[in-house]
Design an enzyme around this catalytic site. Structure first.
Site, PDB file in Angstrom:
ATOM      1  N   HIS A 110       0.887  -1.165   0.000  1.00  0.00           N
ATOM      2  CA  HIS A 110       0.000   0.000   0.000  1.00  0.00           C
ATOM      3  C   HIS A 110       0.927   1.217   0.000  1.00  0.00           C
ATOM      4  O   HIS A 110       2.089   1.113   0.421  1.00  0.00           O
ATOM      5  CB  HIS A 110      -0.890   0.015   1.242  1.00  0.00           C
ATOM      6  N   ASP A 158       2.403   1.616   3.286  1.00  0.00           N
ATOM      7  CA  ASP A 158       3.384   0.583   3.673  1.00  0.00           C
ATOM      8  C   ASP A 158       4.752   1.032   3.164  1.00  0.00           C
ATOM      9  O   ASP A 158       5.775   0.827   3.817  1.00  0.00           O
ATOM     10  CB  ASP A 158       3.104  -0.773   2.986  1.00  0.00           C
TER      11      ASP A 158
HETATM   12  C1  XUL Z   1      -8.916  -6.331   1.059  1.00  0.00           C
HETATM   13  C2  XUL Z   1      -7.747  -6.711   0.269  1.00  0.00           C
HETATM   14  C3  XUL Z   1      -6.641  -5.712   0.244  1.00  0.00           C
HETATM   15  C4  XUL Z   1      -6.124  -5.476  -1.131  1.00  0.00           C
HETATM   16  C5  XUL Z   1      -5.058  -4.424  -1.252  1.00  0.00           C
HETATM   17  O1  XUL Z   1      -9.861  -7.309   1.163  1.00  0.00           O
HETATM   18  O2  XUL Z   1      -7.689  -7.780  -0.287  1.00  0.00           O
HETATM   19  O3  XUL Z   1      -5.613  -6.167   1.073  1.00  0.00           O
HETATM   20  O4  XUL Z   1      -5.590  -6.652  -1.650  1.00  0.00           O
HETATM   21  O5  XUL Z   1      -5.499  -3.177  -0.927  1.00  0.00           O
END
Ligand code: XUL
Ligand code: MN
Length: 346
Positions: A51, A54
């Protein structure tokens, strides 16, 4: 079947999670990013997914120069470890400005914030050497139908995607659909929705998708069929394999943990479409079970990859000729048993 090839594997820092849930606190101590990167290396994975925060903690309170500096520091750590950055995803669900949606908030100032944050996310991705942005549209939906104009929200989503595509001519956007949680109803619940939305943007060729097993199951779909559908459009650019026991909260179980046969069929679909041959990674969006002890903290990731590789073998050794004969004879009871016995090992 496509020619045999090997796969590259990936997970994110959040997949070494501490065990908190809506009903209780963490069950394992917080670890540093360096520790997580070292575990990824230890397990022999190839890439990490991020992210935006992150990659650059507290991204909202940093200037562009500070973001660039933090990203370069991360880039060096990854380069030293020989680990690639697979994608970066803007976390558009945590800030108070995203409380009623990000791109689809009713408040124009909040929509502007979401777009600005996504453009900063593109800066981070570029600096880390990846052209892939993942959009899990967590809060783009509603808790009650009357609170938002769903028709207008489609325009808002297209406007946000267009701004991102215009900002960087190379960036590719993979939409990760999920039908619910945290929202009651999400606006982009399936791969069909994601790919249809792509067609409305200024550059449909640069908008694809990411399939997560658990999300497809929550939508009442078979993830293997979702994979084949996305691949028919050349649009499966990333993948979050995990598992899900029926229609409940998003469980992110180890791959194959709830339904081994469904996992087998996902691997078969990936094999027949040559997934990975254009550099795509197999990512595991899995979490440890909450009671997991610190000394067993990596098992869900290692196990998911082991199961995946065993299922690749099962897919490659599937008695295809025998199956074709049974299909031609419409003897599906025998086909069913052939699959079960192949999976159990005769
Ligand atoms: C949420 C999910 C997230 C995404 C990335 O359900 O899967 O972790 O993969 O934002
Ligand atoms: Mn995911």
């Amino acid at each position: 079947m496509a020619a045999k090839h090997s796969y590259k594997f990936c997970f994110g820092p959040w997949n070494l999670s501490e065990g908190q849930d809506p009903y209780g606190p963490p069950t394992r101590p917080a670890q540093t990013f360096e520790w997580k990167l070292a575990q990824l290396k230890k397990l022999g994975f190839d890439a990490m997914m991020f992210h935006d925060d992150d990659a650059v903690p507290d991204v909202d309170n940093k200037s562009p120069a500070e973001i660039r500096k933090a990203t370069r520091e991360l880039k060096k750590k990854l380069a030293d470890a020989g680990v690639a950055a697979e994608m970066v995803a803007p976390r558009l669900w945590f800030d108070p400005r995203t409380v009623d949606g990000a791109f689809t908030s009713n408040d124009p100032a909040c929509r502007r914030y979401a777009i600005e944050r996504s453009l900063r996310c593109i800066d981070i991705a570029k600096e880390l050497g990846t052209d892939l942005i993942v959009l899990w549209l967590a809060r783009e939906g509603s808790y009650l139908r009357e609170s938002k104009n769903a028709r207008r929200c489609v325009d808002y989503l297209v406007e946000a995607l267009d701004k991102m595509l215009a900002y960087d001519k190379k960036v590719r956007i993979a939409i990760e659909p999920k039908p619910n949680e945290p929202m009651d109803q999400a606006y982009i619940p399936t791969i069909g929705h994601a790919l249809a939305l792509a067609q409305l943007t200024r550059d449909p060729a640069r908008v694809g998708c990411l399939i997560e097993t658990a999300h497809a199951i929550l939508a009442g779909l078979d993830p293997a069929d979702e994979i084949d559908f996305a691949c028919a459009f050349g649009k499966l650019w990333s993948l979050h394999l995990n598992d899900q026991n029926g229609l409940k909260f998003d469980q992110d179980k180890p791959f194959g943990s709830a339904n081994l046969r469904m996992a087998f069929n996902q691997v078969r679909a990936l094999e027949r479409n040559g997934y990975g041959k254009r550099g795509e990674y197999v990512c595991f969006d899995v979490h440890p079970f909450r009671p997991t002890k610190v000394e067993h903290w990596l098992a869900h990731l290692d196990n998911s990859r082991r199961t995946f590789l065993r299922l690749v073998e099962k897919a490659r050794t599937f008695p295809e000729k025998e199956a074709q004969k049974l299909i031609a004879d419409r003897n599906y009871a025998a086909l069913d048993q052939l699959v079960l016995e192949h999976l159990m090992g005769r």
